[in-house]
Design a protein around this motif. Sequence first.
Motif, PDB file in Angstrom:
ATOM      1  N   ILE A 294       0.839  -1.201   0.000  1.00 17.07           N
ATOM      2  CA  ILE A 294       0.000   0.000   0.000  1.00 17.07           C
ATOM      3  C   ILE A 294       0.870   1.247   0.000  1.00 17.07           C
ATOM      4  O   ILE A 294       0.622   2.225  -0.713  1.00 17.07           O
ATOM      5  N   GLY A 295       1.944   1.223   0.819  1.00 17.52           N
ATOM      6  CA  GLY A 295       2.865   2.357   0.868  1.00 17.52           C
ATOM      7  C   GLY A 295       3.539   2.594  -0.468  1.00 17.52           C
ATOM      8  O   GLY A 295       3.718   3.748  -0.884  1.00 17.52           O
ATOM      9  N   LEU A 296       3.939   1.487  -1.145  1.00 15.78           N
ATOM     10  CA  LEU A 296       4.541   1.623  -2.475  1.00 15.78           C
ATOM     11  C   LEU A 296       3.571   2.271  -3.454  1.00 15.78           C
ATOM     12  O   LEU A 296       3.966   3.099  -4.282  1.00 15.78           O
ATOM     13  N   MET A 297       2.323   1.893  -3.348  1.00 19.75           N
ATOM     14  CA  MET A 297       1.315   2.487  -4.246  1.00 19.75           C
ATOM     15  C   MET A 297       1.200   3.998  -4.012  1.00 19.75           C
ATOM     16  O   MET A 297       1.192   4.795  -4.951  1.00 19.75           O
ATOM     17  N   ILE A 298       1.110   4.379  -2.729  1.00 23.49           N
ATOM     18  CA  ILE A 298       0.986   5.807  -2.399  1.00 23.49           C
ATOM     19  C   ILE A 298       2.240   6.565  -2.808  1.00 23.49           C
ATOM     20  O   ILE A 298       2.183   7.654  -3.387  1.00 23.49           O
ATOM     21  N   PHE A 299       3.400   5.973  -2.524  1.00 24.10           N
ATOM     22  CA  PHE A 299       4.674   6.628  -2.842  1.00 24.10           C
ATOM     23  C   PHE A 299       4.827   6.844  -4.354  1.00 24.10           C
ATOM     24  O   PHE A 299       5.247   7.917  -4.796  1.00 24.10           O
ATOM     25  N   SER A 300       4.486   5.831  -5.128  1.00 20.64           N
ATOM     26  CA  SER A 300       4.609   5.952  -6.582  1.00 20.64           C
ATOM     27  C   SER A 300       3.674   7.042  -7.126  1.00 20.64           C
ATOM     28  O   SER A 300       4.034   7.788  -8.043  1.00 20.64           O
ATOM     29  N   SER A 301       2.475   7.164  -6.545  1.00 15.87           N
ATOM     30  CA  SER A 301       1.541   8.208  -6.982  1.00 15.87           C
ATOM     31  C   SER A 301       2.077   9.592  -6.636  1.00 15.87           C
ATOM     32  O   SER A 301       1.985  10.533  -7.434  1.00 15.87           O
ATOM     33  N   LEU A 302       2.691   9.714  -5.408  1.00 15.58           N
ATOM     34  CA  LEU A 302       3.248  11.000  -5.002  1.00 15.58           C
ATOM     35  C   LEU A 302       4.438  11.410  -5.883  1.00 15.58           C
ATOM     36  O   LEU A 302       4.614  12.579  -6.194  1.00 15.58           O
ATOM     37  N   ILE A 303       5.250  10.419  -6.281  1.00 14.04           N
ATOM     38  CA  ILE A 303       6.370  10.709  -7.179  1.00 14.04           C
ATOM     39  C   ILE A 303       5.871  11.294  -8.496  1.00 14.04           C
ATOM     40  O   ILE A 303       6.430  12.272  -9.020  1.00 14.04           O
ATOM     41  N   ILE A 304       4.817  10.717  -9.039  1.00 14.05           N
ATOM     42  CA  ILE A 304       4.267  11.212 -10.306  1.00 14.05           C
ATOM     43  C   ILE A 304       3.681  12.603 -10.137  1.00 14.05           C
ATOM     44  O   ILE A 304       3.876  13.492 -10.977  1.00 14.05           O
ATOM     45  N   LEU A 305       2.983  12.826  -9.010  1.00 13.48           N
ATOM     46  CA  LEU A 305       2.436  14.164  -8.749  1.00 13.48           C
ATOM     47  C   LEU A 305       3.537  15.202  -8.647  1.00 13.48           C
ATOM     48  O   LEU A 305       3.428  16.316  -9.166  1.00 13.48           O
ATOM     49  N   TYR A 306       4.619  14.838  -7.955  1.00  9.98           N
ATOM     50  CA  TYR A 306       5.766  15.741  -7.826  1.00  9.98           C
ATOM     51  C   TYR A 306       6.374  16.053  -9.192  1.00  9.98           C
ATOM     52  O   TYR A 306       6.718  17.212  -9.487  1.00  9.98           O
ATOM     53  N   PHE A 307       6.475  15.035 -10.046  1.00  8.37           N
ATOM     54  CA  PHE A 307       7.043  15.222 -11.376  1.00  8.37           C
ATOM     55  C   PHE A 307       6.171  16.174 -12.212  1.00  8.37           C
ATOM     56  O   PHE A 307       6.672  17.067 -12.897  1.00  8.37           O
ATOM     57  N   PHE A 308       4.855  15.988 -12.125  1.00  8.74           N
ATOM     58  CA  PHE A 308       3.943  16.860 -12.857  1.00  8.74           C
ATOM     59  C   PHE A 308       4.026  18.300 -12.359  1.00  8.74           C
ATOM     60  O   PHE A 308       3.985  19.246 -13.146  1.00  8.74           O
ATOM     61  N   LYS A 309       4.145  18.461 -11.044  1.00  9.32           N
ATOM     62  CA  LYS A 309       4.264  19.798 -10.465  1.00  9.32           C
ATOM     63  C   LYS A 309       5.546  20.480 -10.928  1.00  9.32           C
ATOM     64  O   LYS A 309       5.569  21.664 -11.263  1.00  9.32           O
ATOM     65  N   LYS A 310       6.625  19.717 -10.939  1.00 10.92           N
ATOM     66  CA  LYS A 310       7.917  20.261 -11.340  1.00 10.92           C
ATOM     67  C   LYS A 310       7.895  20.698 -12.807  1.00 10.92           C
ATOM     68  O   LYS A 310       8.489  21.717 -13.179  1.00 10.92           O
ATOM     69  N   LYS A 311       7.212  19.946 -13.646  1.00  6.53           N
ATOM     70  CA  LYS A 311       7.083  20.291 -15.065  1.00  6.53           C
ATOM     71  C   LYS A 311       5.996  21.339 -15.304  1.00  6.53           C
ATOM     72  O   LYS A 311       5.797  21.765 -16.443  1.00  6.53           O
ATOM     73  N   LYS A 312       5.306  21.742 -14.241  1.00  6.05           N
ATOM     74  CA  LYS A 312       4.212  22.727 -14.315  1.00  6.05           C
ATOM     75  C   LYS A 312       3.077  22.252 -15.234  1.00  6.05           C
ATOM     76  O   LYS A 312       2.482  23.020 -15.981  1.00  6.05           O
TER      77      LYS A 312
END
Length: 314
Positions: A294-312
Amino acid sequence: MAELKLFYHKDNVIRLSRDLNFLKDHSIQSFLWIDLNDVDEEVENELEDYLKIYIQEEEEMIEIEMSSRYIETADTLVVNSNFLLSNYERDPVSFILKNDILITVRSEELSSFHETVKKISANPKNYPTGAHVLVALLETRVEFDADMIESMTQKITQLSNSLTLQEADEELLTEIKDLQEKTMLLRENIIDKQRTVSSMLRSEFMPADLQPKLTIIIKDITSLIEHVKFSFDRLDYLQDTFLGYVNIEQNKIIKIFTIVSVIFMPPTLIASIYGMNFALMPELSTKYGYPVSIGLMIFSSLIILYFFKKKKWL
């Protein structure tokens, strides 16, 4: 409302009669203008016999060929033209000029006719013949066309000011289309007057003193055509802007669905891997396997959100 008006000269004043028998009892040379507004066919037939003219049917009046809309014979000039009402409905009007008497045939109340009556009543010396009344009617009609174009321009400006991303809906597109239709009707109506006045300018039925007025009317009409073209171009621009707003809104929706899909791809992959239930999967017997997955699932989603934020992209 059916109405017959007989305008005639008397004592340097233009007077009005509504009795057809009055025409027959007086000298025809004193009459200036006979206006037929939705009169009975019987009245038309009497006038045809008395004046030796031919009053066209409405189907003939609305013919688009120039040979049907402008006719010259040895002693008669016939001009057919559409006059726009305030609701943009077209009323065909026939002008018959014979022996310096103008006969007009119409089926609706027209503001331009009322205004022309005021003009000739205020200054009768300027209207010695029916040809002068005909030019005055066309001149007044062009003025009313200019007012309609001005009103149309104001509506387009208001529509342009109200056009925003939030207001881009089907109702707005319908309003733009309605304005385009009205603008095309205005252009068609004005070009019809241009063709008519151009023919009159070359006609021997027109007195020499009316040539300058006809020339000015042609210039006014040319100016109105340019103005209508500009209004139509503005409506095209508004339509393109509207479609651009719609595309932006659709792209936003597609973008949201795309982001949601990408965010859930890693958790879906992890869930799929551990959902295969093979016998030799060591993580299945791990004590903390469930919370770790479950933690891996949440972590992977947060990584993608962070990447999208960084790319604006969000």
